[in-house]
Design an enzyme around this catalytic site. Structure first.
Site, PDB file in Angstrom:
ATOM      1  N   ASP A  27       0.865  -1.177   0.000  1.00 31.69           N
ATOM      2  CA  ASP A  27       0.000   0.000   0.000  1.00 31.69           C
ATOM      3  C   ASP A  27       0.905   1.231   0.000  1.00 31.69           C
ATOM      4  OD1 ASP A  27      -2.437   1.576   0.338  1.00 31.69           O
ATOM      5  OD2 ASP A  27      -1.784   1.896   2.393  1.00 31.69           O
ATOM      6  N   CYS A  90      -4.527  -1.170  -1.897  1.00 33.71           N
ATOM      7  CA  CYS A  90      -4.679   0.274  -2.080  1.00 33.71           C
ATOM      8  C   CYS A  90      -5.621   0.493  -3.254  1.00 33.71           C
ATOM      9  CB  CYS A  90      -3.314   0.908  -2.357  1.00 33.71           C
ATOM     10  SG  CYS A  90      -3.371   2.658  -2.813  1.00 33.71           S
TER      11      CYS A  90
END
Length: 280
Positions: A27, A90
């Site tokens: 992420d 993400c």
């Protein structure tokens, strides 16, 4: 990030719980820890490799070329560490880079996350949906196609949340500034009478209690990390065993920002001792 007290019956063997499987997760920073937590619950015996690209966060306010370059670099790093599958934890990176990564590594399972527009439309009593996400996610063609595919019969209010992910990156989850941002971003959804809210960034589940306080108990909040973890749990059963494995359930962490900060957050949020390393 301890294993749950019980594991669903469909995941009740060591192989299905991830034994001798190695999964890479990344992420832009700390948000992907919400996905990592869910993955660890469904695959408590898998070895997890987590990269927080905090030195380049937040992705939601970066251009597409930058996000693709960082996603490719991190994916390559995780594969070098022996990852058998990659989870893009993400929403912004999924929208910008998932297809690029799949083209680059066609034989590697690459799983992304996306805002839960479909379940929100399914469960909303009135069809009035609110989506909280980064500017990058909302502007992406992938997200626009998602809305066109599943939201045609709904009244969807899109709310960009610039600065919210960055504030969460600080590690304190109940500050005056966070409350101010949550109230600011929730207001347009309240004015639109949205009864179902989608958390379209993996950072946002960590401030879900603040949104619940502002929006009230009658508003349903959708977080897709559990659904992503279920999908990955079933997918990895088809992967060959990787040996050696450090130990069942071991999690390794890297950060392109301050590794000590990542270690502190993992300890504070999950009561899990770790020593994050610097991402080369």
């Amino acid at each position: 990030m301890s294993a749950p007290a019980s594991v669903p019956d469909t995941l009740d063997t060591p192989s299905k719980q991830g034994f001798h499987r190695r999964i890479g997760v990344f992420d832009s920073g700390l948000g992907g820890l919400s996905v990592l937590r869910a993955l660890h619950q469904y695959l408590p015996l898998a070895e997890m490799l987590y990269v927080a690209d905090s030195g380049h966060a937040p992705y939601g306010e970066k251009n597409t070329e930058h996000i693709i370059a960082r996603s490719e670099y991190i994916t390559n790093f995780l594969l070098e560490q022996g990852a058998q599958a990659i989870v893009i934890a993400c929403n912004t990176a999924t929208a910008a880079a998932a297809q690029h990564l799949r083209n680059r590594w066609p034989n590697v399972p690459i799983i992304g996350v996306e805002p839960g527009v479909k379940p929100a439309v399914t469960h909303s009593p009135s069809g009035r949906i609110g989506v909280l996400a980064t500017p990058g996610t909302l502007a992406s063609p992938k997200f626009q196609h998602l809305v066109e595919r599943h939201g045609r019969n709904a009244d969807i209010t899109l709310q960009a949340c610039p600065g919210l992910a960055k504030e969460i990156e600080g590690g304190e989850l109940d500050t005056p500034r966070l409350r101010e941002l949550v109230t600011q971003f929730a207001r347009p959804l309240q004015e639109a009478h949205s009864d179902t809210i989608v958390l379209g960034c993996t950072h946002y589940p960590f401030v879900r209690p603040l949104f619940e306080q502002v929006l009230g108990p009658e508003v349903r909040i959708i977080d897709t990390s559990d659904a992503v973890a279920r999908h990955v749990a079933h997918l990895v059963t088809e992967l060959p065993a990787c040996v050696p494995q450090t130990s069942g359930g071991h999690i390794r962490f890297w950060s392109s920002g301050k590794p000590a900060h990542l270690s502190q957050i993992v300890q504070r949020w999950f009561n899990l001792e770790c020593e994050a390393q610097a991402l080369p």
